[in-house]
Scaffold this motif. Sequence first.
Motif, short mmCIF file in Angstrom:
data_model
loop_
_atom_site.label_atom_id
_atom_site.label_comp_id
_atom_site.label_asym_id
_atom_site.label_seq_id
_atom_site.Cartn_x
_atom_site.Cartn_y
_atom_site.Cartn_z
N THR A 110 6.99 1.65 -16.79
CA THR A 110 8.00 0.62 -16.54
C THR A 110 8.34 0.65 -15.06
OG1 THR A 110 8.94 0.88 -18.76
CG2 THR A 110 10.29 -0.24 -17.10
N PRO A 111 7.94 -0.37 -14.31
CA PRO A 111 8.19 -0.39 -12.86
C PRO A 111 9.67 -0.26 -12.53
CG PRO A 111 6.65 -2.12 -13.47
CD PRO A 111 7.21 -1.58 -14.75
N LYS A 112 9.97 0.41 -11.42
CA LYS A 112 11.34 0.64 -11.00
C LYS A 112 11.79 -0.40 -9.97
CE LYS A 112 11.21 4.31 -13.50
NZ LYS A 112 11.86 4.32 -14.83
N LYS A 113 11.02 -1.46 -9.85
CA LYS A 113 11.35 -2.49 -8.86
C LYS A 113 11.06 -3.87 -9.44
CE LYS A 113 10.19 -3.99 -4.16
NZ LYS A 113 9.39 -3.67 -2.94
N ARG A 135 3.83 -10.29 -17.27
CA ARG A 135 3.50 -8.90 -16.95
C ARG A 135 2.30 -8.83 -16.02
NH1 ARG A 135 4.30 -7.83 -22.40
NH2 ARG A 135 2.05 -7.63 -22.73
N VAL A 136 1.31 -9.67 -16.29
CA VAL A 136 0.10 -9.66 -15.46
C VAL A 136 0.43 -10.07 -14.03
CG1 VAL A 136 -2.12 -10.80 -15.06
CG2 VAL A 136 -1.50 -10.04 -17.37
N GLU A 137 1.22 -11.13 -13.89
CA GLU A 137 1.57 -11.61 -12.54
C GLU A 137 2.45 -10.60 -11.81
OE1 GLU A 137 0.31 -14.24 -11.00
OE2 GLU A 137 -0.94 -14.40 -12.80
N ALA A 138 3.37 -9.99 -12.55
CA ALA A 138 4.22 -8.96 -11.94
C ALA A 138 3.38 -7.76 -11.50
CB ALA A 138 5.29 -8.52 -12.93
#
Length: 251
Positions: A110-113, A135-138
Amino acid sequence: MTPTRSKRPPKTTFLEKFSSEITKINYFLWVSLAAYECTVSYRPKSAKRTNEFISDELALRLNLGAEEFDRQLTEQSDRLYRLLLVEAIVHYEEYLESIIKEAVSNSWVTPKKSVKISLTLPESGNESEISASARVEAAKELAKTIVNAKYSSRHNELDKLLGIDSTSKSTNDTNHNHLILAGEFRNSIIHCGSLADERTVKHCGDIIPGLSIGVAIPLTQELLLLFDALLSHAKDVDLILRRKSKGGRKN
């Protein structure tokens, strides 16, 4: 505790590809140096010009005296080191971008940004499809964030972003100073003709005592240490993310 190698999840194909490219670069380096050595050591001692010890076709391109040929050989080995480091960094950054996109888009971490993305909504309006696309674009944007981060802190930024600790818990004894040198030397090669500039001294001065602006970066056999740092860091990141994936699946 680090799992035994037999119990570790299989390497990702991204790591396998990067490892293969580093192996190829190493072979190219040593084959080239061996060819240089053979050319000098086993040519006739009486040879005065290149056409006396290389083919006529090559001699047409290298119509040089033996002494000038030797001087050129010495300069080319330095150029070889620089070119191969740049290539190695390209493959390393490709690895980072690929593994980060895979880990984020598949929810291994889980990204922190948070990042801003531009998303074209599917015609179906299906919520799960929208979520997957987001999710893919992020993941793509987060990967760019890491690849574009400062060389001096990129490994720390990657850890913070993904909520992992590949730096203090390295399983491959990664030398993070060498990781910094690899990136900063690459920058010097591309932008400063392989001479240290203010940025190089700022980020590498504590690692290389005596480094000063305008001096050629010290890149000879140290190149191998930089290759080792790139590959060992990739192995650290890969193992941590593989363990976070469901079942340690191979991708």
